[in-house]
Design an enzyme around this catalytic site. Structure first.
Site, short mmCIF file in Angstrom:
data_model
loop_
_atom_site.label_atom_id
_atom_site.label_comp_id
_atom_site.label_asym_id
_atom_site.label_seq_id
_atom_site.Cartn_x
_atom_site.Cartn_y
_atom_site.Cartn_z
N LYS A 119 0.75 -1.22 0.01
CA LYS A 119 -0.18 -0.10 -0.30
C LYS A 119 1.42 1.38 -0.21
O LYS A 119 2.05 1.18 1.36
CB LYS A 119 -0.97 0.21 1.27
CG LYS A 119 -2.50 0.80 1.33
CD LYS A 119 -3.29 0.18 1.84
CE LYS A 119 -4.75 0.56 2.57
NZ LYS A 119 -4.94 0.67 3.46
O1 G3P Z 1 -8.05 1.58 5.02
C1 G3P Z 1 -8.03 2.04 4.99
C2 G3P Z 1 -9.43 2.95 5.11
O2 G3P Z 1 -10.27 1.90 4.59
C3 G3P Z 1 -9.15 4.00 6.75
O3 G3P Z 1 -10.81 3.88 7.10
O4 G3P Z 1 -12.94 4.79 8.22
O5 G3P Z 1 -10.10 5.55 8.78
O6 G3P Z 1 -11.55 6.65 7.30
P1 G3P Z 1 -11.02 5.34 7.92
#
Ligand code: G3P
Length: 216
Positions: free
Chosen positions: A84
């Site tokens: 990533k």
């Molecule tokens: O994996 C990255 C992403 O899904 C992060 O999600 O909930 O931290 O905005 P969030």
């Protein structure tokens, strides 16, 4: 549509695998920190449990550092590991180098169609538009997904779209209606996907009715 689990929690991953709803996993530094375990242990455990692609994020901000971290992560399990990489000019340079070496990449922190287009042109395996974080600032996160899917279809890009930063079941349903390749879903949202009050009421009613069936 593939279901990835957006977690580094090995117990959650195990449960999702048992239920047949885990095609892969995505992690990020915040999710790794939430486990309270060393990164090396998290990598081992997650790769062991998850049957498909596992996104592991680099921490370097310069191309050279990202490529070095990516090569190290890749050699742990070349089939499963997806590196990533953040959506920056250095990150995109790294993606181009890694694509040439057959290392799979997931360009993360995508917030515009232009960013997704650049990542695809560099040879990214996946892009991750963050829909929930756009919703959080009063944008329509899912509009971004639709735009990216249209652009990729227009030019036959192989890059797959991972709908990320999912907050609720409707994000998953809308992603599937749009034809996104992958939704990466927090475990709490996976649990909600199973639920419907009429299912619970229906089971209760069937059992109640059957209790009146005469015994042989
Ligand atoms: O994996 C990255 C992403 O899904 C992060 O999600 O909930 O931290 O905005 P969030």
């Amino acid at each position: 549509m593939k279901f990835f689990l957006d977690t580094a929690d090995v117990e959650q991953l195990r449960k999702a695998v048992e239920m047949g709803v885990c095609d892969g996993a995505t992690t990020n530094p915040s999710l790794v920190a939430r486990t309270g375990k060393p990164f090396e242990q998290v990598i081992r455990e997650v790769l062991d449990v998850v049957p498909g692609p596992v996104s592991l994020e680099v921490l370097s901000l310069d191309t050279e550092g990202m490529v070095a971290e990516a090569r190290d992560l890749h050699q742990r399990n070349p089939e499963k590991v997806v590196v990533k990489i953040p959506m920056t000019p250095d990150g995109i340079r790294a993606v181009k180098i890694l694509a040439g070496e057959g290392v799979k990449t997931n360009v993360t922190l995508i917030f515009s169609p232009a960013q997704a287009l650049i990542a695809a042109k560099a040879g990214a395996t996946y892009v991750s538009p963050f829909v929930g974080r756009l919703d959080d600032i009063s944008h329509q996160g899912m509009d971004l997904v639709q735009d990216i899917l249209t652009i990729f279809a227009n030019y036959d890009f192989d890059t797959q779209v991972i709908v990320a930063s999912i907050r609720h079941p409707m994000h998953v349903v809308e992603a599937a209606i749009m034809g996104a390749d992958v939704a990466t879903i927090p475990f709490a949202v996976i649990e909600k996907l199973f639920k419907h009050p009429l299912t619970d009421i229906g089971i209760e009613r069937f059992l109640k009715d059957f209790s009146r069936v005469p015994k042989d």
